[in-house]
Design a protein around this motif. Structure first.
Motif, PDB file in Angstrom:
ATOM      1  N   GLU A   1      -7.621  -1.749  -5.872  1.00  0.00           N
ATOM      2  CA  GLU A   1      -7.510  -2.751  -4.824  1.00  0.00           C
ATOM      3  C   GLU A   1      -7.243  -4.113  -5.433  1.00  0.00           C
ATOM      4  O   GLU A   1      -7.858  -4.504  -6.420  1.00  0.00           O
ATOM      5  CB  GLU A   1      -8.790  -2.810  -3.988  1.00  0.00           C
ATOM      6  CG  GLU A   1      -8.673  -3.784  -2.820  1.00  0.00           C
ATOM      7  CD  GLU A   1      -9.883  -3.777  -1.907  1.00  0.00           C
ATOM      8  OE1 GLU A   1     -10.625  -4.779  -1.913  1.00  0.00           O
ATOM      9  OE2 GLU A   1     -10.073  -2.766  -1.203  1.00  0.00           O
TER      10      GLU A   1
ATOM     11  N   SER B   1      -6.555  -8.334  -4.253  1.00  0.00           N
ATOM     12  CA  SER B   1      -6.822  -9.211  -3.117  1.00  0.00           C
ATOM     13  C   SER B   1      -6.235 -10.596  -3.366  1.00  0.00           C
ATOM     14  O   SER B   1      -5.897 -10.955  -4.491  1.00  0.00           O
ATOM     15  CB  SER B   1      -8.326  -9.314  -2.855  1.00  0.00           C
ATOM     16  OG  SER B   1      -8.968  -9.905  -3.962  1.00  0.00           O
TER      17      SER B   1
ATOM     18  N   VAL C   1      -6.985 -11.083   2.295  1.00  0.00           N
ATOM     19  CA  VAL C   1      -5.987 -10.018   2.322  1.00  0.00           C
ATOM     20  C   VAL C   1      -6.283  -9.105   1.148  1.00  0.00           C
ATOM     21  O   VAL C   1      -6.440  -9.568   0.021  1.00  0.00           O
ATOM     22  CB  VAL C   1      -4.546 -10.572   2.223  1.00  0.00           C
ATOM     23  CG1 VAL C   1      -3.546  -9.440   2.095  1.00  0.00           C
ATOM     24  CG2 VAL C   1      -4.217 -11.443   3.425  1.00  0.00           C
TER      25      VAL C   1
ATOM     26  N   VAL D   1      -5.127  -5.244  -0.638  1.00  0.00           N
ATOM     27  CA  VAL D   1      -4.153  -4.157  -0.663  1.00  0.00           C
ATOM     28  C   VAL D   1      -4.692  -3.074  -1.587  1.00  0.00           C
ATOM     29  O   VAL D   1      -5.196  -3.369  -2.666  1.00  0.00           O
ATOM     30  CB  VAL D   1      -2.785  -4.665  -1.174  1.00  0.00           C
ATOM     31  CG1 VAL D   1      -1.825  -3.520  -1.381  1.00  0.00           C
ATOM     32  CG2 VAL D   1      -2.208  -5.687  -0.220  1.00  0.00           C
ATOM     33  N   THR D   2      -4.590  -1.820  -1.165  1.00  0.00           N
ATOM     34  CA  THR D   2      -5.002  -0.691  -1.980  1.00  0.00           C
ATOM     35  C   THR D   2      -3.752   0.080  -2.390  1.00  0.00           C
ATOM     36  O   THR D   2      -2.936   0.444  -1.545  1.00  0.00           O
ATOM     37  CB  THR D   2      -5.949   0.232  -1.197  1.00  0.00           C
ATOM     38  OG1 THR D   2      -7.084  -0.532  -0.767  1.00  0.00           O
ATOM     39  CG2 THR D   2      -6.427   1.382  -2.066  1.00  0.00           C
TER      40      THR D   2
ATOM     41  N   MET E   1       1.574   1.854  -1.964  1.00  0.00           N
ATOM     42  CA  MET E   1       0.594   1.182  -1.120  1.00  0.00           C
ATOM     43  C   MET E   1      -0.061   2.206  -0.210  1.00  0.00           C
ATOM     44  O   MET E   1       0.596   2.986   0.468  1.00  0.00           O
ATOM     45  CB  MET E   1       1.238   0.078  -0.290  1.00  0.00           C
ATOM     46  CG  MET E   1       0.195  -0.763   0.433  1.00  0.00           C
ATOM     47  SD  MET E   1       0.867  -2.079   1.476  1.00  0.00           S
ATOM     48  CE  MET E   1       1.804  -3.028   0.325  1.00  0.00           C
TER      49      MET E   1
ATOM     50  N   ILE F   1      -3.840  -1.650   3.674  1.00  0.00           N
ATOM     51  CA  ILE F   1      -3.855  -3.107   3.657  1.00  0.00           C
ATOM     52  C   ILE F   1      -4.912  -3.562   4.655  1.00  0.00           C
ATOM     53  O   ILE F   1      -5.066  -2.967   5.718  1.00  0.00           O
ATOM     54  CB  ILE F   1      -2.462  -3.684   3.997  1.00  0.00           C
ATOM     55  CG1 ILE F   1      -2.465  -5.199   3.839  1.00  0.00           C
ATOM     56  CG2 ILE F   1      -2.004  -3.272   5.369  1.00  0.00           C
ATOM     57  CD1 ILE F   1      -1.076  -5.809   3.824  1.00  0.00           C
ATOM     58  N   ARG F   2      -5.686  -4.557   4.249  1.00  0.00           N
ATOM     59  CA  ARG F   2      -6.727  -5.104   5.116  1.00  0.00           C
ATOM     60  C   ARG F   2      -6.486  -6.603   5.232  1.00  0.00           C
ATOM     61  O   ARG F   2      -6.318  -7.287   4.222  1.00  0.00           O
ATOM     62  CB  ARG F   2      -8.110  -4.843   4.522  1.00  0.00           C
ATOM     63  CG  ARG F   2      -9.257  -5.305   5.408  1.00  0.00           C
ATOM     64  CD  ARG F   2     -10.613  -5.053   4.786  1.00  0.00           C
ATOM     65  NE  ARG F   2     -10.722  -5.380   3.376  1.00  0.00           N
ATOM     66  CZ  ARG F   2     -10.859  -6.619   2.872  1.00  0.00           C
ATOM     67  NH1 ARG F   2     -10.879  -7.657   3.666  1.00  0.00           N
ATOM     68  NH2 ARG F   2     -10.959  -6.812   1.572  1.00  0.00           N
ATOM     69  N   ILE F   3      -6.429  -7.088   6.475  1.00  0.00           N
ATOM     70  CA  ILE F   3      -6.158  -8.504   6.728  1.00  0.00           C
ATOM     71  C   ILE F   3      -7.282  -9.053   7.604  1.00  0.00           C
ATOM     72  O   ILE F   3      -7.597  -8.492   8.654  1.00  0.00           O
ATOM     73  CB  ILE F   3      -4.803  -8.682   7.441  1.00  0.00           C
ATOM     74  CG1 ILE F   3      -3.682  -8.094   6.581  1.00  0.00           C
ATOM     75  CG2 ILE F   3      -4.550 -10.142   7.758  1.00  0.00           C
ATOM     76  CD1 ILE F   3      -2.346  -8.001   7.282  1.00  0.00           C
TER      77      ILE F   3
ATOM     78  N   ILE G   1      -0.041 -11.401   1.356  1.00  0.00           N
ATOM     79  CA  ILE G   1       0.190  -9.961   1.204  1.00  0.00           C
ATOM     80  C   ILE G   1       0.932  -9.697  -0.099  1.00  0.00           C
ATOM     81  O   ILE G   1       0.559  -8.807  -0.864  1.00  0.00           O
ATOM     82  CB  ILE G   1       0.961  -9.392   2.409  1.00  0.00           C
ATOM     83  CG1 ILE G   1       0.061  -9.414   3.660  1.00  0.00           C
ATOM     84  CG2 ILE G   1       1.452  -7.974   2.127  1.00  0.00           C
ATOM     85  CD1 ILE G   1       0.786  -9.107   4.954  1.00  0.00           C
TER      86      ILE G   1
ATOM     87  N   ALA H   1      -1.513 -10.226  -2.967  1.00  0.00           N
ATOM     88  CA  ALA H   1      -2.487  -9.130  -3.079  1.00  0.00           C
ATOM     89  C   ALA H   1      -1.837  -7.898  -3.702  1.00  0.00           C
ATOM     90  O   ALA H   1      -2.450  -7.216  -4.533  1.00  0.00           O
ATOM     91  CB  ALA H   1      -3.073  -8.795  -1.704  1.00  0.00           C
ATOM     92  N   CYS H   2      -0.603  -7.621  -3.335  1.00  0.00           N
ATOM     93  CA  CYS H   2       0.118  -6.483  -3.944  1.00  0.00           C
ATOM     94  C   CYS H   2       0.300  -6.716  -5.442  1.00  0.00           C
ATOM     95  O   CYS H   2       0.104  -5.790  -6.248  1.00  0.00           O
ATOM     96  CB  CYS H   2       1.471  -6.286  -3.278  1.00  0.00           C
ATOM     97  SG  CYS H   2       1.391  -5.566  -1.640  1.00  0.00           S
TER      98      CYS H   2
END
Length: 107
Positions: free
Chosen positions: A31, A33, A39, A41-42, A49, A52-54, A71, A74-75
């Motif tokens: 993960e 962030s 934000v 991203v896993t 991917m 994604i948590r926002i 985003i 985080a990626c």
């Protein structure tokens, strides 16, 4: 000739360990962030991917450009962590021997 046979045996064993490591990496998730965790991203161990948590506070239409930037950040964070993890696992297998990217064993 014994040394060559022994070297080839070691190379084959190293290749088997590398394949095991790749399977383990594929099974893990990392993960990343951005925005103080607003934000997240896993990624899979292959870099795909998975989630994604926002934070709902970022759903303001006036803040869409910032959300998009977070985003991407985080990626990038998750990918950097994945690369470090993969490199650490590779060092364990190769004993610190730096092999060129894409080089497969046995030679």
């Amino acid at each position: 000739m014994k040394n060559l046979a022994g070297l080839m045996k070691q190379a084959t064993q190293m290749q088997a360990r590398m394949e095991e490591m790749q399977s383990a990496l594929e099974a893990m998730t990392i993960e990343g962030s951005a925005g103080a965790g607003m934000v997240a991203v896993t990624l899979s161990g292959k870099g795909d991917m998975r989630a994604i948590r926002i934070d709902p506070k970022l759903a303001d239409p006036a803040e869409m450009e910032m959300l998009q930037d977070l985003i991407v950040a985080a990626c990038a964070d998750a990918r950097a962590k994945l690369d470090v993890r993969a490199a650490d696992e590779m060092k364990k297998i190769t004993g610190g021997l730096n092999l060129p990217p894409g080089m497969k064993l046995p030679f």
